[in-house]
Design an enzyme around this catalytic site. Structure first.
Site, PDB file in Angstrom:
ATOM      1  N   GLY A   1       0.744  -1.143   0.040  1.00 15.76           N
ATOM      2  CA  GLY A   1      -0.048  -0.055  -0.005  1.00 15.76           C
ATOM      3  C   GLY A   1       0.951   1.358   0.059  1.00 15.76           C
ATOM      4  O   GLY A   1       2.074   1.184  -0.196  1.00 15.76           O
TER       5      GLY A   1
ATOM      6  N   TRP B   1       1.858   3.247   2.466  1.00 16.31           N
ATOM      7  CA  TRP B   1       3.084   3.209   3.660  1.00 16.31           C
ATOM      8  C   TRP B   1       4.016   2.375   3.591  1.00 16.31           C
ATOM      9  O   TRP B   1       5.157   2.729   3.537  1.00 16.31           O
ATOM     10  CB  TRP B   1       2.119   3.459   4.892  1.00 16.31           C
ATOM     11  CG  TRP B   1       2.644   3.834   6.171  1.00 16.31           C
ATOM     12  CD1 TRP B   1       2.793   3.325   7.381  1.00 16.31           C
ATOM     13  CD2 TRP B   1       3.966   4.851   6.277  1.00 16.31           C
ATOM     14  NE1 TRP B   1       3.719   3.879   8.215  1.00 16.31           N
ATOM     15  CE2 TRP B   1       4.558   4.843   7.634  1.00 16.31           C
ATOM     16  CE3 TRP B   1       4.729   5.765   5.476  1.00 16.31           C
ATOM     17  CZ2 TRP B   1       5.340   5.575   7.799  1.00 16.31           C
ATOM     18  CZ3 TRP B   1       5.784   6.339   5.801  1.00 16.31           C
ATOM     19  CH2 TRP B   1       5.941   6.686   7.134  1.00 16.31           C
TER      20      TRP B   1
ATOM     21  N   ARG C   1       0.418  -9.309  -1.731  1.00 13.34           N
ATOM     22  CA  ARG C   1      -0.441 -10.433  -1.651  1.00 13.34           C
ATOM     23  C   ARG C   1      -0.906 -10.671  -3.107  1.00 13.34           C
ATOM     24  O   ARG C   1      -1.092 -12.010  -3.627  1.00 13.34           O
ATOM     25  CB  ARG C   1      -1.430 -10.439  -0.850  1.00 13.34           C
ATOM     26  CG  ARG C   1      -2.451 -11.588  -0.594  1.00 13.34           C
ATOM     27  CD  ARG C   1      -3.571 -11.327   0.364  1.00 13.34           C
ATOM     28  NE  ARG C   1      -3.128 -11.275   1.634  1.00 13.34           N
ATOM     29  CZ  ARG C   1      -3.208 -10.244   2.316  1.00 13.34           C
ATOM     30  NH1 ARG C   1      -3.332  -8.873   1.832  1.00 13.34           N
ATOM     31  NH2 ARG C   1      -2.630 -10.231   3.599  1.00 13.34           N
TER      32      ARG C   1
ATOM     33  N   ALA D   1       2.804   9.207   3.915  1.00 14.20           N
ATOM     34  CA  ALA D   1       3.543   8.347   2.924  1.00 14.20           C
ATOM     35  C   ALA D   1       3.911   9.090   1.659  1.00 14.20           C
ATOM     36  O   ALA D   1       5.221   8.928   1.449  1.00 14.20           O
ATOM     37  CB  ALA D   1       2.630   7.427   2.294  1.00 14.20           C
TER      38      ALA D   1
ATOM     39  N   LYS E   1      -5.311   9.235  17.784  1.00 16.06           N
ATOM     40  CA  LYS E   1      -5.245  10.642  17.278  1.00 16.06           C
ATOM     41  C   LYS E   1      -6.032  10.376  15.713  1.00 16.06           C
ATOM     42  O   LYS E   1      -6.431  11.611  15.325  1.00 16.06           O
ATOM     43  CB  LYS E   1      -3.682  10.738  16.346  1.00 16.06           C
ATOM     44  CG  LYS E   1      -2.921   9.906  15.650  1.00 16.06           C
ATOM     45  CD  LYS E   1      -3.097   9.865  14.124  1.00 16.06           C
ATOM     46  CE  LYS E   1      -2.522   8.798  13.376  1.00 16.06           C
ATOM     47  NZ  LYS E   1      -2.516   8.968  12.173  1.00 16.06           N
TER      48      LYS E   1
ATOM     49  N   THR F   1      -2.100  14.767  11.757  1.00 13.67           N
ATOM     50  CA  THR F   1      -3.295  14.098  11.295  1.00 13.67           C
ATOM     51  C   THR F   1      -4.415  15.176  11.571  1.00 13.67           C
ATOM     52  O   THR F   1      -5.396  14.939  10.608  1.00 13.67           O
ATOM     53  CB  THR F   1      -3.442  12.782  11.859  1.00 13.67           C
ATOM     54  OG1 THR F   1      -2.395  12.106  12.037  1.00 13.67           O
ATOM     55  CG2 THR F   1      -4.292  12.141  11.375  1.00 13.67           C
TER      56      THR F   1
ATOM     57  N   ARG G   1      -6.324  11.572   5.762  1.00 18.72           N
ATOM     58  CA  ARG G   1      -7.696  11.048   5.365  1.00 18.72           C
ATOM     59  C   ARG G   1      -8.587  11.028   6.451  1.00 18.72           C
ATOM     60  O   ARG G   1      -9.772  11.401   6.160  1.00 18.72           O
ATOM     61  CB  ARG G   1      -7.503   9.457   5.077  1.00 18.72           C
ATOM     62  CG  ARG G   1      -6.608   9.373   3.844  1.00 18.72           C
ATOM     63  CD  ARG G   1      -6.696   8.063   3.102  1.00 18.72           C
ATOM     64  NE  ARG G   1      -6.055   6.909   4.081  1.00 18.72           N
ATOM     65  CZ  ARG G   1      -4.813   6.640   4.001  1.00 18.72           C
ATOM     66  NH1 ARG G   1      -4.022   7.103   3.176  1.00 18.72           N
ATOM     67  NH2 ARG G   1      -4.440   5.706   4.906  1.00 18.72           N
TER      68      ARG G   1
ATOM     69  N   VAL H   1      -8.139   3.738   2.947  1.00 22.16           N
ATOM     70  CA  VAL H   1      -8.612   3.321   4.489  1.00 22.16           C
ATOM     71  C   VAL H   1      -8.262   4.647   5.426  1.00 22.16           C
ATOM     72  O   VAL H   1      -7.430   5.341   5.349  1.00 22.16           O
ATOM     73  CB  VAL H   1      -7.839   2.073   5.108  1.00 22.16           C
ATOM     74  CG1 VAL H   1      -8.300   1.964   6.289  1.00 22.16           C
ATOM     75  CG2 VAL H   1      -8.167   0.753   4.322  1.00 22.16           C
TER      76      VAL H   1
ATOM     77  N   GLU I   1      -8.309   4.874   9.097  1.00 21.94           N
ATOM     78  CA  GLU I   1      -8.383   4.059  10.181  1.00 21.94           C
ATOM     79  C   GLU I   1      -9.595   4.691  11.356  1.00 21.94           C
ATOM     80  O   GLU I   1     -10.092   3.791  12.108  1.00 21.94           O
ATOM     81  CB  GLU I   1      -7.005   3.812  10.661  1.00 21.94           C
ATOM     82  CG  GLU I   1      -6.076   2.909   9.768  1.00 21.94           C
ATOM     83  CD  GLU I   1      -6.485   1.249   9.876  1.00 21.94           C
ATOM     84  OE1 GLU I   1      -7.450   1.083  10.626  1.00 21.94           O
ATOM     85  OE2 GLU I   1      -5.949   0.593   9.452  1.00 21.94           O
TER      86      GLU I   1
END
Length: 330
Positions: A9, A11, A30, A137, A188, A245, A252, A276, A278
């Site tokens: 991904g 990161w 994967r 990232a 956070k 963040t 995000r 995503v 989180e």
């Protein structure tokens, strides 16, 4: 140094790019099609378009059942999966003799466990830790200055992370307080949704500062209840990650708050991200874990009510402002 990064991904790819300038890195995906696309293009066009992989990075795919054997040929293993995938990864690596560190930030849905608690359940003999801190990232992949925390009770894990990633554009600080670093990284994300909501409603810089400061107090209370040191939350993985963040345009989680303030539904907000967030997935777990410990977290609780549709954006703000007066101490 031979480094294995499990997960291609944004990161995982960014750290592979950062370390690949000085070390040999295997970036594992994967999905064979994703691995082939990255290898052919020389970049991860899905997540980090335009940022080339250094010559030191090779791309590989394969089943999770083969990860233990793959890890044995490397000196450090980085798990770059989302929180939801950490348990399966640690099970696959449970007999790994190499240092292992995970990048995901959050509490596991259902169990409410942090990364080190999952490790204790499924891979107690594994020398593990977390690499965390204020970092986007894209900026890491571009080689812009950053600082992270290598957290583990194991000196071998801390030393391996410093050796792998400390360099001209990246400072790595070692920390033994793994619970504190993980709590900061998890909470956070939830608080950033609240700050995005604040900014989206144009409540002003005073309100933003108040949310960040009181959010830090909530984070510290929960961390203390889970055995963390209070001073950890004044460092990179606490205050540093929270400020980034909660205020950064690349966040995000902050973006979710901004979109909710515009009147979008939660599903519309999440769908628009393409990645995503989180905080959306761990907000309930943070509040539930805090409640079991008797820790008051009104900001996180308001975020959950907002995400569940029990409160509209303006009502969530009003609910926080109408609380009775309390002492400032965390």
């Amino acid at each position: 140094m031979d480094i294995l990064v499990l997960g291609a991904g944004a990161w995982g790819t960014a750290l592979a790019i950062s370390a690949g300038e000085r070390h040999r890195v295997t970036l594992w995906a994967r999905d064979p099609d994703q691995a082939a696309a990255i290898a052919a293009a020389g970049e991860n066009r899905k997540y980090l378009r335009g940022l080339r992989l250094p010559a030191g990075v090779r791309v590989q795919d394969g089943p999770e059942s083969g990860l233990a054997a793959l890890a044995a040929s490397h000196e450090l293993v980085i798990v770059a999966s989302p929180m939801a995938g950490l348990r399966a990864m640690l099970i696959a690596l449970r007999d790994c003799a190499r240092p292992v560190a995970w990048l995901c930030k959050g509490f596991e849905s259902g169990t409410g466990l942090l990364g080190h608690e999952i490790r204790a359940e499924v891979a107690p003999a594994l020398a593990g830790g977390a690499l965390s801190g204020p970092s986007f990232a894209q900026e890491v992949a571009r080689g812009q200055p950053s600082a992270l925390v290598a957290a583990s009770e194991s000196a071998a894990v801390r030393d391996a992370l410093v050796a792998a990633f400390h360099g001209p554009a990246m400072r790595i600080y070692a920390n033994e307080d793994l619970p504190g670093v993980e709590v900061g990284g998890a909470v956070k994300n939830v608080l950033a949704i609240a700050t995005g909501l604040c900014d989206g409603l144009a409540l002003g810089l005073n309100a933003r500062a108040a949310l960040i400061t009181r959010g830090l107090a909530e984070m510290t209370r929960l961390g203390a209840a889970l055995g963390a040191r209070a001073d950890t939350f004044m460092g990179l993985s606490g205050l540093g990650d929270l400020v980034l963040t909660a205020t950064g345009d690349l966040s995000r989680n902050r973006r979710v708050g901004l979109l909710l303030a515009e009147g979008l539904s939660l599903q519309q907000a999440v769908d628009s991200l393409g990645h995503v967030a989180e905080g959306v997935y761990c907000a309930h777990t943070v509040v539930e874990r805090a409640a079991r410990l008797g820790v008051e977290m009104p900001i996180a609780g308001a975020v959950v009510d907002l995400l569940d549709g029990r409160l509209r954006p303006e009502q969530a703000v009003a609910a926080l402002m109408q609380r009775g007066p309390t002492p400032e101490s965390p």
